[in-house]
Every structure is written in C-alpha cells, then in structure tokens.
Design an enzyme around this catalytic site. Structure first.
Site, PDB file in Angstrom:
ATOM      1  N   SER A 166       1.110  -1.103  -0.234  1.00 28.96           N
ATOM      2  CA  SER A 166       0.010  -0.068   0.004  1.00 28.96           C
ATOM      3  C   SER A 166       0.951   1.310  -0.114  1.00 28.96           C
ATOM      4  CB  SER A 166      -0.794   0.020   1.381  1.00 28.96           C
ATOM      5  OG  SER A 166      -1.556   1.209   1.550  1.00 28.96           O
ATOM      6  N   TYR A 179      -2.699  -0.830  10.512  1.00 26.73           N
ATOM      7  CA  TYR A 179      -2.588  -1.315   9.052  1.00 26.73           C
ATOM      8  C   TYR A 179      -1.296  -0.673   8.570  1.00 26.73           C
ATOM      9  CZ  TYR A 179      -3.961  -1.223   4.109  1.00 26.73           C
ATOM     10  OH  TYR A 179      -4.266  -1.356   2.818  1.00 26.73           O
TER      11      TYR A 179
HETATM   12  P1  NAD Z   1     -11.220  -6.413  -0.304  1.00 28.23           P
HETATM   13  O1  NAD Z   1     -11.807  -6.250   1.236  1.00 28.23           O
HETATM   14  O2  NAD Z   1     -12.212  -6.402  -1.145  1.00 28.23           O
HETATM   15  O3  NAD Z   1     -10.234  -7.605  -0.400  1.00 28.23           O
HETATM   16  C1  NAD Z   1      -9.463  -8.044   0.827  1.00 28.23           C
HETATM   17  C2  NAD Z   1      -9.877  -9.539   0.790  1.00 28.23           C
HETATM   18  O4  NAD Z   1      -8.928 -10.289   1.823  1.00 28.23           O
HETATM   19  C3  NAD Z   1     -11.392 -10.075   1.039  1.00 28.23           C
HETATM   20  O5  NAD Z   1     -11.695 -10.953  -0.008  1.00 28.23           O
HETATM   21  C4  NAD Z   1     -11.214 -10.828   2.154  1.00 28.23           C
HETATM   22  O6  NAD Z   1     -12.223 -11.864   2.311  1.00 28.23           O
HETATM   23  C5  NAD Z   1      -9.691 -11.436   2.165  1.00 28.23           C
HETATM   24  N1  NAD Z   1      -9.205 -11.730   3.516  1.00 28.23           N
HETATM   25  C6  NAD Z   1      -9.368 -11.263   4.810  1.00 28.23           C
HETATM   26  N2  NAD Z   1      -8.697 -11.914   5.764  1.00 28.23           N
HETATM   27  C7  NAD Z   1      -8.332 -12.979   5.196  1.00 28.23           C
HETATM   28  C8  NAD Z   1      -7.779 -14.068   5.724  1.00 28.23           C
HETATM   29  N3  NAD Z   1      -7.672 -14.257   7.202  1.00 28.23           N
HETATM   30  N4  NAD Z   1      -7.366 -15.063   4.925  1.00 28.23           N
HETATM   31  C9  NAD Z   1      -7.899 -15.180   3.527  1.00 28.23           C
HETATM   32  N5  NAD Z   1      -8.473 -13.919   3.069  1.00 28.23           N
HETATM   33  C10 NAD Z   1      -8.810 -13.104   3.701  1.00 28.23           C
HETATM   34  O7  NAD Z   1     -10.393  -5.240  -0.244  1.00 28.23           O
HETATM   35  P2  NAD Z   1      -9.157  -4.832  -1.388  1.00 28.23           P
HETATM   36  O8  NAD Z   1      -9.071  -3.467  -1.523  1.00 28.23           O
HETATM   37  O9  NAD Z   1      -9.315  -5.424  -2.568  1.00 28.23           O
HETATM   38  O10 NAD Z   1      -7.900  -5.300  -0.508  1.00 28.23           O
HETATM   39  C11 NAD Z   1      -6.895  -6.304  -1.172  1.00 28.23           C
HETATM   40  C12 NAD Z   1      -5.649  -5.837  -0.785  1.00 28.23           C
HETATM   41  O11 NAD Z   1      -5.230  -4.500  -1.208  1.00 28.23           O
HETATM   42  C13 NAD Z   1      -5.356  -5.523   0.968  1.00 28.23           C
HETATM   43  O12 NAD Z   1      -4.146  -6.311   1.172  1.00 28.23           O
HETATM   44  C14 NAD Z   1      -5.306  -4.258   1.083  1.00 28.23           C
HETATM   45  O13 NAD Z   1      -4.545  -3.674   2.115  1.00 28.23           O
HETATM   46  C15 NAD Z   1      -4.685  -3.745  -0.262  1.00 28.23           C
HETATM   47  N6  NAD Z   1      -4.885  -2.391  -0.626  1.00 28.23           N
HETATM   48  C16 NAD Z   1      -6.301  -1.945  -0.943  1.00 28.23           C
HETATM   49  C17 NAD Z   1      -6.240  -0.519  -1.330  1.00 28.23           C
HETATM   50  C18 NAD Z   1      -7.321   0.154  -1.803  1.00 28.23           C
HETATM   51  O14 NAD Z   1      -7.640   1.518  -2.066  1.00 28.23           O
HETATM   52  N7  NAD Z   1      -8.620  -0.634  -1.936  1.00 28.23           N
HETATM   53  C19 NAD Z   1      -5.038   0.469  -1.250  1.00 28.23           C
HETATM   54  C20 NAD Z   1      -3.842  -0.212  -1.020  1.00 28.23           C
HETATM   55  C21 NAD Z   1      -3.727  -1.439  -0.378  1.00 28.23           C
END
Ligand code: NAD
Length: 281
Positions: A166, A179
């Site tokens: 991130s 986080y």
């Molecule tokens: P999201 O909530 O749609 O996806 C996260 C996924 O991780 C979900 O499907 C959830 O069920 C799964 N998950 C959570 N705990 C888990 C576990 N213990 N075992 C297996 N799966 C698990 O959100 P997203 O935005 O798609 O996030 C995906 C990644 O991207 C994350 O690592 C997040 O930190 C990172 N990220 C997202 C953003 C953003 O703006 N959306 C920005 C920077 C980083």
C-alpha cells in the site's frame, strides 16, 4: 457511481498472454483487488487458484470467470493467518495444478481505531492477516519454487511472489496505525526475502496501490463529498480501479519484468507525490 473526473480513455481491459502454462495462487481473491488480479492472470494465460476465507459463492463466481477465459480455476478456502490452513492450501493447489509459479499475497483487512483506544485484538488481527499471512504464504511458495526449480519453457525464473502492499508502506496513517505498521512490515519483509532468494532466481516484489475502488475503503469514495475530498490526494484525479492493479500484477509476474527484484511498484495516480505541495507548500 461514475464521476466526471473518471472520464477519459479507458485503459486496455486485457493483457497479452504472457503467462501461458503458469499456475498462480491469489489470496483473498473473491473480491476487490484480489479478484481483479485473478482475472488479469487468467487473461494473461495462467491457471488460477482463488483463495477465500469465507463466502464460497463469491469465490465460485470468480472461478467461473476464469474458466470462461479458457483457463483452469480452483476455489480454495484458507485463513492465511493460520499456518495449517496455508499448508493445506498449497498442498491442495499443488495436487490439482502440479505446481505453483506465482503467488499474489493479496488478502488484507483494516480494523481502524484511534491509537490510544486500539485493542490488542485489533492490532493482532491486522498484523496476523496482513503481515503474518504474507509470511506464511511466501514461505510455502518459496519451498515449492525451490523444489521445482526453473522450467525454461514456462518461465526464466523459478517463481514469483507479489506482495500487495500500500502507499501506507511509506505514508504514515493516523487512526490506522496497525494497518500502516503491517504494510511497512510487508515492505521490508518482501525486500529481505527478495535479497535472500534472488540467487535461486526467485523474484519477490511488491505492488503498492493508492486509492482503489473496493469494499475495503467504500467510505472514501461512495458519496460525492467523500470522493472530492479523496481527489485532493490524487494528482491524476481519478480513483483507481481494481483492474489497474490486476494489469500491473500480471505484467510484474511475467518474464517481461524478469529483472525487477525486490522493488515496490506504486500504482497510485500520483498519491506518493506529496500532492499537498502542488501549490507551493
Ligand atoms: P477487499 O476487502 O475487497 O479484499 C480483501 C480480501 O481479503 C477479501 O476478499 C477478504 O475476504 C480477504 N481476507 C481477509 N482476511 C483474510 C484471511 N484471514 N484469509 C484469507 N483471505 C482474507 O479489499 P481490497 O481493497 O481488494 O484489498 C486487497 C488488498 O489490497 C489488501 O491487502 C489491501 O490492504 C490492499 N490495498 C487496498 C487499497 C484500496 O484502496 N482498496 C489500497 C492499498 C492496498
């Protein structure tokens, strides 16, 4: 909701077939960025295991999309923060696909609280999934990459790990200390593992998204007011879409990116450019 500032030429939706014959695991792949990575890897030619923690139906839908592209898909339930689950997941995927060439460490979550009120449970939960989960999956992937070695017809490297980091691996984030600490940890875990396993021709890199339109940050883009506020942090003046990350991950996993080792690629519309200074600071 489509914003005025979202308009502009659409990026290509498909990636050339750079990953034909490769086998991938994407963690947390039933939604958001993980789903987009799974689809992009399949578009690029890979067979993809779709890891999910709960909600088998959504994972089955993603598998359906992968199969519609002519690739093999496999839904695999596992909590990435649990060692036994991760071991079982790799065993199941290797049994079904024969091996694993690409791991996308995507699963992650937020449990926000003002620092003085943050519970140990909230701290441990976020570190457990976002950092320990990436450690457990990376360790299992490296073991398989080393066992199999390089198969030149498939890839010139022995395996690729892509850690979903991130912009908060570098930007401090008040109210989200657990986080930011987890992503800062991912940054140095990925670089340190990269240094250790590069001699085996294993590439470990991170992708660091900025603000991407997914369920994790719905509050930041759902209303016009929130969206306008968010755009003050994004010089490119549009929110990122999950496919922006998926395309980057598919390319980074391919031999086109073979000399990229231990890097973080920011995919953030310029969020890392200190936009607050655009008008002179
Ligand atoms: P999201 O909530 O749609 O996806 C996260 C996924 O991780 C979900 O499907 C959830 O069920 C799964 N998950 C959570 N705990 C888990 C576990 N213990 N075992 C297996 N799966 C698990 O959100 P997203 O935005 O798609 O996030 C995906 C990644 O991207 C994350 O690592 C997040 O930190 C990172 N990220 C997202 C953003 C953003 O703006 N959306 C920005 C920077 C980083």
């Amino acid at each position: 909701m489509q914003k005025t500032s979202d308009r502009g030429p659409a990026p290509p939706s498909t990636t050339p077939e750079l990953l034909t014959g490769q086998k991938a695991i994407v963690t947390g792949a039933s939604s958001g960025i993980g789903r987009a990575c799974a689809i992009a890897l399949a578009e690029a030619g890979a067979d993809v295991a779709v890891n999910y923690r709960g909600g088998a139906e959504k994972a089955a839908e993603v598998v359906g999309e992968i199969e519609a592209l002519g690739r093999r898909g496999l839904a695999v339930q596992a909590d990435v923060s649990k060692e036994d689950d991760v071991k079982a997941m790799f065993a199941e995927v290797i049994d079904a696909f024969g091996t694993v060439d690409i791991l996308v460490n995507n699963a992650g979550l937020q449990q926000d609280a003002p620092f003085a009120e943050m519970t140990l449970e909230q701290w441990n939960k976020v570190i457990g999934v976002n950092l320990t989960g990436q450690f457990l999956c990376t360790r299992a992937a490296v073991a398989e990459f080393r066992r199999r070695g390089i198969v030149p017809e498939v890839s010139c490297s022995a395996g690729k790990v892509i850690c979903m980091s991130s912009v908060h691996e570098a930007i401090p984030w008040a109210g989200h200390v657990n986080y930011a600490a987890s992503k800062g940890g991912v940054m140095l875990m990925a670089k340190s593992v990269a240094q250790e396993v590069a001699p085996d021709r294993i590439r470990v890199n991170s992708v660091a998204p900025g603000a991407i339109r997914t369920p994790i940050n719905r509050d930041a883009w759902e209303t016009d007011e929130a969206y306008e506020k968010l755009m003050r942090l994004v010089p490119y003046n549009r929110i990122g879409e999950p496919a922006d990350i998926g395309r980057t991950v598919a390319w980074l996993a391919s031999d086109q990116a073979d000399y990229i080792v231990g890097s973080t690629i920011y995919v953030d519309g310029g969020m890392m450019l200190y936009p607050g200074f655009a008008t002179g600071g």
